[in-house]
Write a protein that holds these residues in place. Structure first.
Motif, mmCIF file in Angstrom:
data_model
loop_
_atom_site.group_PDB
_atom_site.id
_atom_site.type_symbol
_atom_site.label_atom_id
_atom_site.label_comp_id
_atom_site.label_asym_id
_atom_site.label_seq_id
_atom_site.Cartn_x
_atom_site.Cartn_y
_atom_site.Cartn_z
ATOM 1 N N ALA A 38 0.912 -1.056 -0.085
ATOM 2 C CA ALA A 38 0.004 0.107 0.119
ATOM 3 C C ALA A 38 1.069 1.367 0.014
ATOM 4 O O ALA A 38 2.058 1.305 0.533
ATOM 5 N N LYS A 41 3.722 2.290 2.686
ATOM 6 C CA LYS A 41 3.688 1.024 3.656
ATOM 7 C C LYS A 41 4.709 0.013 3.127
ATOM 8 O O LYS A 41 4.980 0.007 2.051
ATOM 9 N N LYS A 84 -12.070 -3.881 1.386
ATOM 10 C CA LYS A 84 -12.311 -2.677 1.906
ATOM 11 C C LYS A 84 -11.454 -1.581 1.355
ATOM 12 O O LYS A 84 -10.330 -1.903 0.765
ATOM 13 N N GLU A 86 -8.988 -0.006 2.717
ATOM 14 C CA GLU A 86 -7.765 -0.339 3.233
ATOM 15 C C GLU A 86 -6.944 -1.427 2.548
ATOM 16 O O GLU A 86 -5.712 -1.672 2.497
ATOM 17 N N ASP A 87 -7.775 -2.031 1.579
ATOM 18 C CA ASP A 87 -7.039 -3.191 0.571
ATOM 19 C C ASP A 87 -6.383 -2.708 -0.492
ATOM 20 O O ASP A 87 -5.697 -3.349 -1.336
ATOM 21 N N THR A 88 -6.459 -1.234 -1.033
ATOM 22 C CA THR A 88 -6.157 -0.640 -1.981
ATOM 23 C C THR A 88 -4.592 -0.651 -1.959
ATOM 24 O O THR A 88 -3.867 -0.358 -0.817
ATOM 25 N N SER A 121 -14.833 3.913 -1.316
ATOM 26 C CA SER A 121 -15.538 3.674 -0.354
ATOM 27 C C SER A 121 -17.005 4.309 -0.735
ATOM 28 O O SER A 121 -16.977 4.694 -1.761
#
Length: 121
Positions: A38, A41, A84, A86-88, A121
Motif C-alpha cells: 500500500a 507502507k 475494503k 484499506e485493501d487498496t 468507499s
C-alpha cells in the motif's frame, strides 16, 4: 516471468480475482505467493500455496482472500471478497522453491510486476 493482471477499481464490499501467469519456469515445481504494498507502507505477505496445494494466509485476509493454482495453465489466482478501502495496494505475485521463504521470510526468487487494486468507499 510472472505476469499479474486483473487489477482495477472496485467498490467497497465488492470482489475481484487477480491471476498471475508464469512463463519460463516449471510452474508445478514452485510455491506461489501473493503480496501487496500500500502507499507509504511496507510490502505485506497475503497468501501462499505450496506445490501440493496447501495454503497459508495472513491473519488480516484469511477470511476474505483465497489463493489457488491451476498447474495446467501455469497460473495462480487470488480471489478477494468483501474488499475494503484499506485493501487498496499494488498486488504482487511471487514464486519460490520454498513456501516458507514466501510465508516467513517474505522474499522470493521471482517476482511479478504488480497489478494495482483500488477499492473505493
Amino acid at each position: 516471468q510472472l505476469q499479474a493482471s486483473g487489477g482495477g477499481l472496485v467498490q467497497a464490499g465488492g470482489f475481484l480475482r487477480v491471476p498471475c501467469t508464469v512463463s519460463g519456469l516449471t510452474f508445478s515445481s514452485y510455491a506461489m505467493g501473493w503480496f501487496r504494498q500500500a502507499p507509504g507502507k511496507d510490502r505485506e505477505f497475503l497468501a501462499a500455496i505450496t506445490r501440493f496445494g496447501v495454503t497459508y494466509y495472513a491473519a488480516s485476509v484469511k477470511d476474505r482472500f483465497t489463493i489457488s493454482r491451476e498447474n495446467a495453465k501455469s497460473t495462480v489466482y487470488l480471489q478477494m471478497n468483501s474488499l475494503k478501502p484499506e485493501d487498496t495496494a499494488i498486488f504482487y505475485c511471487a514464486a519460490d522453491e520454498s513456501w516458507s521463504q514466501l510465508r516467513f521470510v517474505q522474499s522470493a526468487r521471482y517476482w511479478g510486476q504488480g497489478t494495482k487494486v483500488t477499492v473505493s468507499s
